[in-house]
Design an enzyme around this catalytic site. Structure first.
Site, mmCIF file in Angstrom:
data_model
loop_
_atom_site.group_PDB
_atom_site.id
_atom_site.type_symbol
_atom_site.label_atom_id
_atom_site.label_comp_id
_atom_site.label_asym_id
_atom_site.label_seq_id
_atom_site.Cartn_x
_atom_site.Cartn_y
_atom_site.Cartn_z
ATOM 1 N N ASP A 157 11.375 35.584 -28.306
ATOM 2 C CA ASP A 157 12.336 36.278 -29.167
ATOM 3 C C ASP A 157 13.733 36.096 -28.579
ATOM 4 O OD1 ASP A 157 13.316 37.807 -31.261
ATOM 5 O OD2 ASP A 157 12.862 39.721 -30.308
ATOM 6 N N LEU A 158 14.091 34.854 -28.363
ATOM 7 C CA LEU A 158 15.340 34.533 -27.677
ATOM 8 C C LEU A 158 16.508 34.542 -28.658
ATOM 9 C CD1 LEU A 158 16.427 33.747 -24.907
ATOM 10 C CD2 LEU A 158 16.071 31.351 -25.523
#
Length: 123
Positions: free
Chosen positions: A26-27
């Site tokens: 979930d960058l």
């Protein structure tokens, strides 16, 4: 047609055999910070996969500094074809967001990603 989509993705990824990497999952800028001791990442949704998956998410959040790619390339250069695979890796996230959050902009983005994969508009 889901079968057509799966066939297209399989064809495009057939020669791409990446070494599995531990991914953040979930960058984006909301999960990164610069502290006095350097950069930090947090709120992971970790899994093992192609390292290109995390990097494919960055253009979906244009506030990310372009130096991220430069730094990544200096440590671990991406193989050729990354930009061609990027829409494939973005597709899952876009479809997921369209289902979870709705909104015409998300549905439109998911449809565009599908079109890019199916219509071979990839770079």
């Amino acid at each position: 047609d889901i079968d057509t989509l799966v066939d297209m993705v399989q064809q495009r990824l057939a020669n791409h055999q990446p070494q599995p990497s531990l991914l953040h999952g979930d960058l984006w800028s909301g999960n990164c910070a610069l502290g006095p001791d350097g950069p930090y990442i947090f709120d992971p949704a970790c899994y093992w996969g192609d390292r290109e998956c995390d990097l494919a998410m960055l253009p979906m959040h244009p506030e990310q500094p372009p130096q991220i790619y430069d730094g990544y390339q200096s440590v671990s250069p991406l193989p050729s074809g990354f930009l061609d695979r990027q829409p494939i890796y973005q597709l899952y996230t876009l479809l997921n967001r369209a289902i979870l959050f709705g909104g015409q902009h998300l549905v439109t983005a998911a449809q565009q990603a599908l079109d890019d994969v199916l219509m071979e508009k990839m770079r």
